[in-house]
Design a protein around this motif. Structure first.
Motif, PDB file in Angstrom:
ATOM      1  N   LEU A  34      24.468 -29.636  27.887  1.00 52.60           N
ATOM      2  CA  LEU A  34      23.522 -28.553  27.592  1.00 52.60           C
ATOM      3  C   LEU A  34      22.381 -28.823  26.527  1.00 52.60           C
ATOM      4  N   LEU A  35      21.267 -28.492  26.781  1.00 51.61           N
ATOM      5  CA  LEU A  35      20.226 -28.510  25.760  1.00 51.61           C
ATOM      6  C   LEU A  35      20.487 -27.769  24.460  1.00 51.61           C
ATOM      7  N   LEU A  36      20.112 -28.388  23.302  1.00 59.18           N
ATOM      8  CA  LEU A  36      20.148 -27.777  22.048  1.00 59.18           C
ATOM      9  C   LEU A  36      18.730 -27.302  21.617  1.00 59.18           C
ATOM     10  N   PRO A  37      18.344 -26.076  21.333  1.00 59.45           N
ATOM     11  CA  PRO A  37      17.136 -25.659  20.810  1.00 59.45           C
ATOM     12  C   PRO A  37      17.187 -25.528  19.374  1.00 59.45           C
ATOM     13  N   SER A  38      15.770 -25.935  18.841  1.00 58.91           N
ATOM     14  CA  SER A  38      15.926 -25.875  17.303  1.00 58.91           C
ATOM     15  C   SER A  38      15.462 -24.384  16.947  1.00 58.91           C
ATOM     16  N   PRO A  39      15.702 -24.022  15.588  1.00 59.25           N
ATOM     17  CA  PRO A  39      15.051 -22.764  15.158  1.00 59.25           C
ATOM     18  C   PRO A  39      13.553 -22.843  15.378  1.00 59.25           C
ATOM     19  N   SER A  85      31.701 -27.955  10.109  1.00 60.74           N
ATOM     20  CA  SER A  85      33.038 -28.199  10.548  1.00 60.74           C
ATOM     21  C   SER A  85      33.411 -27.109  11.648  1.00 60.74           C
ATOM     22  N   ALA A  86      32.526 -26.228  11.823  1.00 58.15           N
ATOM     23  CA  ALA A  86      32.766 -25.256  13.018  1.00 58.15           C
ATOM     24  C   ALA A  86      31.723 -25.664  14.210  1.00 58.15           C
ATOM     25  N   ARG A  87      31.217 -26.962  13.885  1.00 57.66           N
ATOM     26  CA  ARG A  87      30.230 -27.415  15.166  1.00 57.66           C
ATOM     27  C   ARG A  87      28.933 -26.489  15.467  1.00 57.66           C
ATOM     28  N   GLN A  88      28.698 -26.256  14.312  1.00 60.18           N
ATOM     29  CA  GLN A  88      27.282 -25.326  14.272  1.00 60.18           C
ATOM     30  C   GLN A  88      26.309 -26.432  13.819  1.00 60.18           C
ATOM     31  N   ALA A  89      25.187 -26.412  14.518  1.00 57.98           N
ATOM     32  CA  ALA A  89      24.038 -27.203  14.117  1.00 57.98           C
ATOM     33  C   ALA A  89      23.174 -26.583  13.010  1.00 57.98           C
ATOM     34  N   SER A  90      22.685 -27.456  12.207  1.00 55.10           N
ATOM     35  CA  SER A  90      21.848 -27.052  10.908  1.00 55.10           C
ATOM     36  C   SER A  90      20.669 -28.144  11.018  1.00 55.10           C
ATOM     37  N   PHE A  91      19.447 -27.578  10.919  1.00 55.20           N
ATOM     38  CA  PHE A  91      18.260 -28.373  11.214  1.00 55.20           C
ATOM     39  C   PHE A  91      17.546 -28.531   9.646  1.00 55.20           C
ATOM     40  N   HIS A  92      17.280 -29.663   9.231  1.00 56.07           N
ATOM     41  CA  HIS A  92      16.621 -30.129   7.710  1.00 56.07           C
ATOM     42  C   HIS A  92      15.398 -30.906   8.058  1.00 56.07           C
ATOM     43  N   TYR A  93      14.069 -30.480   7.485  1.00 52.79           N
ATOM     44  CA  TYR A  93      13.120 -31.043   7.532  1.00 52.79           C
ATOM     45  C   TYR A  93      12.874 -31.801   6.108  1.00 52.79           C
ATOM     46  N   SER A  94      12.196 -32.935   6.231  1.00 56.07           N
ATOM     47  CA  SER A  94      11.610 -33.632   4.912  1.00 56.07           C
ATOM     48  C   SER A  94      10.541 -34.426   5.098  1.00 56.07           C
ATOM     49  N   GLN A  95       9.822 -34.916   4.168  1.00 59.47           N
ATOM     50  CA  GLN A  95       8.760 -35.692   4.151  1.00 59.47           C
ATOM     51  C   GLN A  95       8.924 -36.666   2.591  1.00 59.47           C
ATOM     52  N   GLN A  96       9.083 -38.018   3.007  1.00 63.21           N
ATOM     53  CA  GLN A  96       9.150 -38.983   1.770  1.00 63.21           C
ATOM     54  C   GLN A  96      10.432 -38.532   0.810  1.00 63.21           C
ATOM     55  N   GLY A  97      11.447 -37.976   1.585  1.00 59.35           N
ATOM     56  CA  GLY A  97      12.472 -37.749   0.620  1.00 59.35           C
ATOM     57  C   GLY A  97      12.676 -36.247   0.251  1.00 59.35           C
ATOM     58  N   VAL A  98      11.470 -35.567   0.350  1.00 56.34           N
ATOM     59  CA  VAL A  98      11.570 -34.142  -0.185  1.00 56.34           C
ATOM     60  C   VAL A  98      11.404 -33.021   0.964  1.00 56.34           C
ATOM     61  N   GLU A  99      12.448 -32.117   0.684  1.00 62.94           N
ATOM     62  CA  GLU A  99      12.810 -31.189   1.824  1.00 62.94           C
ATOM     63  C   GLU A  99      11.485 -30.245   2.050  1.00 62.94           C
ATOM     64  N   CYS A 100      11.159 -29.947   3.116  1.00 61.92           N
ATOM     65  CA  CYS A 100       9.860 -29.175   3.739  1.00 61.92           C
ATOM     66  C   CYS A 100      10.561 -27.967   4.702  1.00 61.92           C
ATOM     67  N   SER A 101       9.610 -26.991   4.981  1.00 62.39           N
ATOM     68  CA  SER A 101      10.097 -25.918   6.009  1.00 62.39           C
ATOM     69  C   SER A 101      10.030 -26.292   7.235  1.00 62.39           C
ATOM     70  N   GLY A 102       9.381 -27.573   7.755  1.00 57.37           N
ATOM     71  CA  GLY A 102       9.279 -27.815   9.294  1.00 57.37           C
ATOM     72  C   GLY A 102       7.923 -27.171   9.803  1.00 57.37           C
ATOM     73  N   ASP A 103       7.264 -26.333   8.995  1.00 59.76           N
ATOM     74  CA  ASP A 103       6.062 -25.596   9.501  1.00 59.76           C
ATOM     75  C   ASP A 103       5.036 -26.521   9.033  1.00 59.76           C
ATOM     76  N   VAL A 104       3.847 -26.580   9.683  1.00 57.38           N
ATOM     77  CA  VAL A 104       2.711 -27.398   9.126  1.00 57.38           C
ATOM     78  C   VAL A 104       1.309 -26.470   9.272  1.00 57.38           C
ATOM     79  N   VAL A 105       0.501 -26.829   8.483  1.00 56.57           N
ATOM     80  CA  VAL A 105      -0.737 -26.007   8.458  1.00 56.57           C
ATOM     81  C   VAL A 105      -1.808 -27.118   8.719  1.00 56.57           C
TER      82      VAL A 105
END
Length: 176
Positions: free
Chosen positions: A161-166, A68-88
């Protein structure tokens, strides 16, 4: 050495518990102290469960939403299961991220590229963005071990403006 968990519960804050655990090289045991006081944003973050790594063998779905404050939030998932976004990674790989625009995503959001904390470390050697801007691929030749950090860069119809992710990260590990 035995740890009496009762001594590290309230009235101590999560930050205080973490500092005590770090003295004994036990910060990984922080999840055991979920009843510690949450007095600050740092306390909240310390008690937030860590999401699992994403699997390099399948695309990572990334959604960006605005609150509601127009702040971006980033969410990562695979097959509907949330994950961190980090990959090994343990062998040469192409890491694929697919952008999923939702109703509360910025209008016309697209990948434009990725920026790297250290583009010279050899973890990622090439970035490709699809013509529609909805898929980004990172090429990791697995030349060395260690961690490479990056940020996705996005454009949208809502701002010039460009938006960077965490910064998600690729973690290159040898299999022994």
């Amino acid at each position: 050495m035995h740890l009496d968990r009762r001594l590290l519960q309230q009235p101590l804050s999560a930050s205080e518990v973490y500092r005590i655990l770090a003295l004994f090289d036990w910060p990984s045991r922080m999840a055991e102290f979920d009843q510690a006081a949450q007095l600050s944003q740092t306390d909240n973050l310390l008690l937030k469960p860590r999401l699992p790594y994403c699997d390099v063998s399948e695309p990572v779905v990334l959604s960006v939403t605005l609150d509601s404050a127009r702040q971006a939030s980033f969410h990562y998932s695979q097959q509907g299961v949330e994950c961190s976004g980090d990959v090994v990674v343990s062998e040469p790989a192409v890491i694929t991220y697919q952008l999923l625009n939702l109703e509360d995503s910025p209008a016309g959001l697209k990948f434009v590229g990725a920026a790297f904390t250290n583009p010279f470390d050899g973890h990622i050697v090439r970035v490709e963005v699809s013509a529609d801007g909805l898929t980004l691929q990172l090429y990791d030749p697995m030349r060395n071990t260690g961690t490479g950090k990056y940020q996705f860069l996005f454009s949208s119809e809502e701002s010039p403006l460009l938006l960077p992710s965490p910064d998600p990260q690729v973690i290159n590990k040898d299999i022994k």
